[in-house]
Design a protein around this motif. Sequence first.
Motif, PDB file in Angstrom:
ATOM      1  N   ALA A 240     -40.889  32.720 -63.952  1.00  0.00           N
ATOM      2  CA  ALA A 240     -39.619  33.410 -63.727  1.00  0.00           C
ATOM      3  C   ALA A 240     -39.154  33.240 -62.284  1.00  0.00           C
ATOM      4  O   ALA A 240     -37.959  33.050 -62.019  1.00  0.00           O
ATOM      5  CB  ALA A 240     -39.755  34.891 -64.074  1.00  0.00           C
ATOM      6  N   ASN A 241     -40.080  33.296 -61.336  1.00  0.00           N
ATOM      7  CA  ASN A 241     -39.713  33.136 -59.929  1.00  0.00           C
ATOM      8  C   ASN A 241     -39.275  31.702 -59.624  1.00  0.00           C
ATOM      9  O   ASN A 241     -38.393  31.479 -58.784  1.00  0.00           O
ATOM     10  CB  ASN A 241     -40.884  33.534 -59.036  1.00  0.00           C
ATOM     11  N   LEU A 242     -39.886  30.727 -60.276  1.00  0.00           N
ATOM     12  CA  LEU A 242     -39.453  29.338 -60.100  1.00  0.00           C
ATOM     13  C   LEU A 242     -38.038  29.142 -60.627  1.00  0.00           C
ATOM     14  O   LEU A 242     -37.208  28.477 -59.997  1.00  0.00           O
ATOM     15  CB  LEU A 242     -40.420  28.396 -60.826  1.00  0.00           C
ATOM     16  N   TYR A 243     -37.750  29.717 -61.787  1.00  0.00           N
ATOM     17  CA  TYR A 243     -36.390  29.654 -62.321  1.00  0.00           C
ATOM     18  C   TYR A 243     -35.400  30.266 -61.329  1.00  0.00           C
ATOM     19  O   TYR A 243     -34.302  29.739 -61.111  1.00  0.00           O
ATOM     20  CB  TYR A 243     -36.305  30.414 -63.645  1.00  0.00           C
ATOM     21  N   ASN A 244     -35.785  31.384 -60.742  1.00  0.00           N
ATOM     22  CA  ASN A 244     -34.910  32.076 -59.802  1.00  0.00           C
ATOM     23  C   ASN A 244     -34.633  31.217 -58.568  1.00  0.00           C
ATOM     24  O   ASN A 244     -33.511  31.177 -58.059  1.00  0.00           O
ATOM     25  CB  ASN A 244     -35.539  33.410 -59.404  1.00  0.00           C
ATOM     26  N   ALA A 245     -35.676  30.544 -58.073  1.00  0.00           N
ATOM     27  CA  ALA A 245     -35.499  29.668 -56.912  1.00  0.00           C
ATOM     28  C   ALA A 245     -34.582  28.504 -57.248  1.00  0.00           C
ATOM     29  O   ALA A 245     -33.812  28.036 -56.391  1.00  0.00           O
ATOM     30  CB  ALA A 245     -36.865  29.149 -56.443  1.00  0.00           C
TER      31      ALA A 245
ATOM     32  N   ALA B 155     -44.883  24.973 -55.126  1.00  0.00           N
ATOM     33  CA  ALA B 155     -44.636  25.608 -56.421  1.00  0.00           C
ATOM     34  C   ALA B 155     -45.227  27.012 -56.455  1.00  0.00           C
ATOM     35  O   ALA B 155     -44.604  27.947 -56.974  1.00  0.00           O
ATOM     36  CB  ALA B 155     -45.216  24.748 -57.541  1.00  0.00           C
ATOM     37  N   PHE B 156     -46.428  27.177 -55.893  1.00  0.00           N
ATOM     38  CA  PHE B 156     -47.030  28.512 -55.826  1.00  0.00           C
ATOM     39  C   PHE B 156     -46.238  29.415 -54.888  1.00  0.00           C
ATOM     40  O   PHE B 156     -46.058  30.604 -55.158  1.00  0.00           O
ATOM     41  CB  PHE B 156     -48.487  28.428 -55.377  1.00  0.00           C
ATOM     42  N   MET B 157     -45.749  28.868 -53.789  1.00  0.00           N
ATOM     43  CA  MET B 157     -44.968  29.669 -52.850  1.00  0.00           C
ATOM     44  C   MET B 157     -43.675  30.156 -53.493  1.00  0.00           C
ATOM     45  O   MET B 157     -43.298  31.318 -53.353  1.00  0.00           O
ATOM     46  CB  MET B 157     -44.666  28.869 -51.584  1.00  0.00           C
ATOM     47  N   LEU B 158     -43.000  29.266 -54.216  1.00  0.00           N
ATOM     48  CA  LEU B 158     -41.765  29.657 -54.898  1.00  0.00           C
ATOM     49  C   LEU B 158     -42.067  30.572 -56.083  1.00  0.00           C
ATOM     50  O   LEU B 158     -41.235  31.409 -56.454  1.00  0.00           O
ATOM     51  CB  LEU B 158     -41.005  28.413 -55.368  1.00  0.00           C
ATOM     52  N   GLY B 159     -43.240  30.410 -56.689  1.00  0.00           N
ATOM     53  CA  GLY B 159     -43.651  31.293 -57.774  1.00  0.00           C
ATOM     54  C   GLY B 159     -44.034  32.682 -57.303  1.00  0.00           C
ATOM     55  O   GLY B 159     -44.064  33.623 -58.096  1.00  0.00           O
ATOM     56  N   ARG B 160     -44.337  32.837 -56.017  1.00  0.00           N
ATOM     57  CA  ARG B 160     -44.628  34.123 -55.376  1.00  0.00           C
ATOM     58  C   ARG B 160     -45.685  34.935 -56.149  1.00  0.00           C
ATOM     59  O   ARG B 160     -45.382  35.959 -56.767  1.00  0.00           O
ATOM     60  CB  ARG B 160     -43.349  34.942 -55.222  1.00  0.00           C
ATOM     61  N   PRO B 161     -46.949  34.485 -56.114  1.00  0.00           N
ATOM     62  CA  PRO B 161     -47.996  35.159 -56.896  1.00  0.00           C
ATOM     63  C   PRO B 161     -48.183  36.631 -56.542  1.00  0.00           C
ATOM     64  O   PRO B 161     -48.560  37.422 -57.416  1.00  0.00           O
ATOM     65  CB  PRO B 161     -49.261  34.340 -56.587  1.00  0.00           C
ATOM     66  N   ARG B 162     -47.893  37.044 -55.312  1.00  0.00           N
ATOM     67  CA  ARG B 162     -48.091  38.451 -54.942  1.00  0.00           C
ATOM     68  C   ARG B 162     -47.153  39.373 -55.727  1.00  0.00           C
ATOM     69  O   ARG B 162     -47.474  40.526 -55.972  1.00  0.00           O
ATOM     70  CB  ARG B 162     -47.916  38.642 -53.429  1.00  0.00           C
TER      71      ARG B 162
END
Length: 333
Positions: free
Chosen positions: A62-67, A17-24
């Motif tokens: 937002a990044n999770l939604y995108n994935a 989940a953190f990887m798909l969320g892309r914290p960077r």
Amino acid sequence: MRRTPGSAGWSETARIAFMLGRPRTCVPGNLAFTLGWTSAGGTLSPAFFLGMFMSLLCGLMANLYNAYTDLAEDSRNLPGRVWLVLRMGHRRTLWIGYAATGVLIVLTLPYGGVQLLPLMLLLLVGAHQYSFRPLRLKDGPVVGLLAFSLAVFGPFLLGVIGAPGGLRDLNGSTWALFGFLVVWFSAKGMVKNLPDFDGDREAGLRTSATVFATRAAAARAATAMTLVGYLSPAVFVAAGLLPPRDLWALIWTAAALVQCRAMARATENARANAVLKTDMLLSTAFLASVLLLHSPGWAPVTGVALGAVLLFGSDLLALDSRRRTDVTTPAVP
């Protein structure tokens, strides 16, 4: 993919989940929040750190939604990301995003009270409709860029309005910073779309890149817009809306143009994504410079330090889904 429930355990699910969320990629949002908070007179306080966490959570969501929505494009551009969604489960990806949405609504009350809830709901709807239908804002060359810039101007508004007395401090300088963030991050969106040119075109997605006949033409347009974005503070300084010291941040413009040239020459996906990763470092350094120059103090220093920890920490722990191994076709996990 859509029917697969996922096979990862809870600890692996949290990591994916953190990887798909892309914290960077959430660091610019955190810096934009700090810029809004300090420009409205906010200082270090528990509310500042709560707002920083909320800005981070907005980006992850937002990044999770995108994935979740972009399986067709990612199957061509980032097959490794598709395997992560497969491992965690397609529907579980969506529900984690919805859970983050619920947490943000709840945290809005202690952060800014009921009066801030309408703004938060608008930001959440915008983040959702960037990827989802019926609007799917990303499927448009102009509106997609404006919606993409929500990643920074949303947290900025959250900082401005949430700061003590923020609503009373809305002035020309605040709106100049808002305009700068929209223009600059829209330019970054044009650069971000370049590595996905081929896959997005095959998937029928109309982005700021695919509306051009070739990747080279899209790269030239992105370079021109990048120049406009990085130099836009000079326009606001000339208009008397920003202090002249903000001009020192413009020294990053030369490095940005070098990055655009490297992106234009990167014809392979793996190379283009490597350039994009470096571009995030450059973008973070530029926005951090604007923040420190415009509002010097402990809160900006703290915001920049936390952003650096998040950026380099996520790289150290490999918490990203746009790595070289994700661009090339991986082995079946």
